[in-house]
Enzyme design. Structure first.
Site, short mmCIF file in Angstrom:
data_model
loop_
_atom_site.label_atom_id
_atom_site.label_comp_id
_atom_site.label_asym_id
_atom_site.label_seq_id
_atom_site.Cartn_x
_atom_site.Cartn_y
_atom_site.Cartn_z
N GLY A 1 0.83 -1.21 0.00
CA GLY A 1 0.00 0.00 0.00
C GLY A 1 0.86 1.24 0.00
O GLY A 1 2.02 1.21 -0.39
N LYS B 1 -0.80 -0.56 9.94
CA LYS B 1 -0.29 -1.61 10.81
C LYS B 1 0.12 -1.04 12.17
O LYS B 1 -0.11 -1.65 13.20
CB LYS B 1 0.90 -2.29 10.14
CG LYS B 1 1.16 -3.68 10.66
CD LYS B 1 2.30 -4.35 9.92
CE LYS B 1 1.92 -4.80 8.54
NZ LYS B 1 3.07 -5.23 7.74
N ASN C 1 -3.99 -4.43 0.66
CA ASN C 1 -4.43 -3.65 -0.50
C ASN C 1 -4.47 -4.50 -1.76
O ASN C 1 -3.55 -5.26 -2.02
CB ASN C 1 -3.47 -2.47 -0.73
CG ASN C 1 -3.51 -1.44 0.38
OD1 ASN C 1 -3.42 -1.78 1.55
ND2 ASN C 1 -3.62 -0.18 0.01
N GLU D 1 -9.18 -1.88 0.42
CA GLU D 1 -8.31 -2.40 1.47
C GLU D 1 -9.11 -3.27 2.45
O GLU D 1 -10.14 -2.86 2.94
CB GLU D 1 -7.68 -1.24 2.25
CG GLU D 1 -7.00 -0.22 1.36
CD GLU D 1 -6.26 0.85 2.13
OE1 GLU D 1 -5.89 0.60 3.30
OE2 GLU D 1 -6.06 1.95 1.57
N ILE E 1 -8.48 -8.10 7.78
CA ILE E 1 -9.00 -9.42 8.16
C ILE E 1 -9.00 -9.50 9.68
O ILE E 1 -8.00 -9.15 10.33
CB ILE E 1 -8.15 -10.55 7.54
CG1 ILE E 1 -8.10 -10.37 6.01
CG2 ILE E 1 -8.71 -11.92 7.90
CD1 ILE E 1 -7.17 -11.35 5.29
N TYR F 1 2.07 -10.33 1.66
CA TYR F 1 2.21 -9.62 0.38
C TYR F 1 2.47 -10.63 -0.73
O TYR F 1 3.19 -11.61 -0.54
CB TYR F 1 3.40 -8.65 0.45
CG TYR F 1 3.17 -7.45 1.33
CD1 TYR F 1 2.29 -6.43 0.92
CD2 TYR F 1 3.84 -7.32 2.55
CE1 TYR F 1 2.09 -5.32 1.73
CE2 TYR F 1 3.64 -6.21 3.36
CZ TYR F 1 2.76 -5.22 2.95
OH TYR F 1 2.56 -4.13 3.74
N ARG G 1 -21.05 2.06 6.49
CA ARG G 1 -21.18 3.53 6.53
C ARG G 1 -20.33 4.17 5.43
O ARG G 1 -19.43 3.54 4.89
CB ARG G 1 -20.72 4.07 7.90
CG ARG G 1 -19.25 3.77 8.20
CD ARG G 1 -18.75 4.50 9.44
NE ARG G 1 -17.39 4.14 9.80
CZ ARG G 1 -16.30 4.70 9.30
NH1 ARG G 1 -16.40 5.65 8.39
NH2 ARG G 1 -15.09 4.31 9.69
N LYS H 1 -15.55 8.88 6.20
CA LYS H 1 -15.67 10.07 7.06
C LYS H 1 -14.30 10.66 7.32
O LYS H 1 -13.30 9.95 7.26
CB LYS H 1 -16.25 9.68 8.42
CG LYS H 1 -17.76 9.72 8.51
CD LYS H 1 -18.22 9.54 9.96
CE LYS H 1 -18.55 8.11 10.27
NZ LYS H 1 -19.13 7.85 11.58
P1 ADP Z 1 0.36 -1.36 3.31
O1 ADP Z 1 0.39 0.14 3.26
O2 ADP Z 1 1.51 -1.99 2.57
O3 ADP Z 1 -0.97 -1.92 2.86
P2 ADP Z 1 -0.44 -1.99 6.06
O4 ADP Z 1 0.10 -1.31 7.26
O5 ADP Z 1 -1.84 -1.64 5.65
O6 ADP Z 1 0.58 -1.75 4.86
O7 ADP Z 1 -0.30 -3.56 6.30
C1 ADP Z 1 -0.88 -4.43 5.36
C2 ADP Z 1 -0.20 -5.78 5.29
O8 ADP Z 1 -0.19 -6.40 6.59
C3 ADP Z 1 -0.97 -6.74 4.41
O9 ADP Z 1 -0.60 -6.60 3.03
C4 ADP Z 1 -0.60 -8.10 4.97
O10 ADP Z 1 0.55 -8.61 4.32
C5 ADP Z 1 -0.28 -7.81 6.44
N1 ADP Z 1 -1.32 -8.26 7.39
C6 ADP Z 1 -1.04 -8.95 8.54
N2 ADP Z 1 -2.16 -9.21 9.22
C7 ADP Z 1 -3.20 -8.68 8.51
C8 ADP Z 1 -4.63 -8.66 8.72
N3 ADP Z 1 -5.19 -9.20 9.83
N4 ADP Z 1 -5.39 -8.04 7.77
C9 ADP Z 1 -4.82 -7.49 6.69
N5 ADP Z 1 -3.48 -7.47 6.44
C10 ADP Z 1 -2.67 -8.07 7.34
MG MG Z 2 -2.85 -1.27 3.67
#
Ligand code: ADP
Ligand code: MG
Length: 157
Positions: free
Chosen positions: A17, A23, A31, A81, A84, A93, A106, A109
């Site tokens: 992303g 995170k 994403n 996005e 889970i 990834y 919703r 916002k």
């Molecule tokens: P990015 O900006 O790269 O999307 P994020 O901070 O949104 O970074 O973290 C997303 C990544 O975290 C996902 O691509 C996946 O590999 C990992 N991940 C680990 N646990 C989860 C979860 N419960 N739901 C979604 N992504 C998760």
């Molecule tokens: Mg993300």
């Protein structure tokens, strides 16, 4: 116009992303690639949705999903996005994420503070958990879609 698209089935690769720090907030969002996002119905509303998700051929878990405007593309393109509702041992990834979107919570916002944003997301997660336990949403957890070979996506079946 949104509801007639649901349930919405979608499958695609998890890409990097734009580092909004999801995170760090404890709410990582997987994403989808631009190509997958482009395949979404153009009239589907932005906002927060819920449904079911599965990484590779792993277990099916509850999820919340945001369809929003992608800051990386100066907000002219959407981003999709998926958070889970499960604790994974490792990032995923490059893996194939399969989702079915079953309901809408919703619209998007803006929040005055990070605390307000986080608590709204926590409420979205609780709402998703409750809704997904209802029979009409729960039944989609068992949908054949999650056991189909890669690439076969049939919407509104
Ligand atoms: P990015 O900006 O790269 O999307 P994020 O901070 O949104 O970074 O973290 C997303 C990544 O975290 C996902 O691509 C996946 O590999 C990992 N991940 C680990 N646990 C989860 C979860 N419960 N739901 C979604 N992504 C998760
Ligand atoms: Mg993300």
């Amino acid at each position: 116009s949104t509801m007639r698209h649901l349930p919405y089935f979608c499958r695609g690769e998890v890409v990097k992303g734009f580092g909004r720090g999801s995170k760090e907030l404890g709410i990582p969002t997987a994403n989808f690639s631009e190509q997958v996002v482009e395949s979404f119905p153009s009239d589907i509303s932005t906002g927060i949705y819920y449904g079911w998700a599965c990484v590779g051929n792993g277990d099916v878990h509850k999820m919340v999903l945001s369809i929003g405007w992608n800051p990386f593309y100066k907000n002219i393109k959407k981003s999709v996005e998926t958070h889970i509702i499960h604790t994974f041992k490792e990032d995923f990834y490059g893996e194939i994420l399969s989702i079915v979107i079953t309901g809408y919570i919703r619209p998007e916002k803006n929040f005055d503070s990070l605390e307000a944003l986080i608590s709204a997301i926590q409420e979205d997660i609780e709402e998703a958990k409750r809704q997904l336990d209802l029979p009409e949403h729960l039944k989609l957890k068992e949908d054949n879609f999650f056991h189909l070979p890669e690439g076969k996506i049939v919407n509104n079946h």
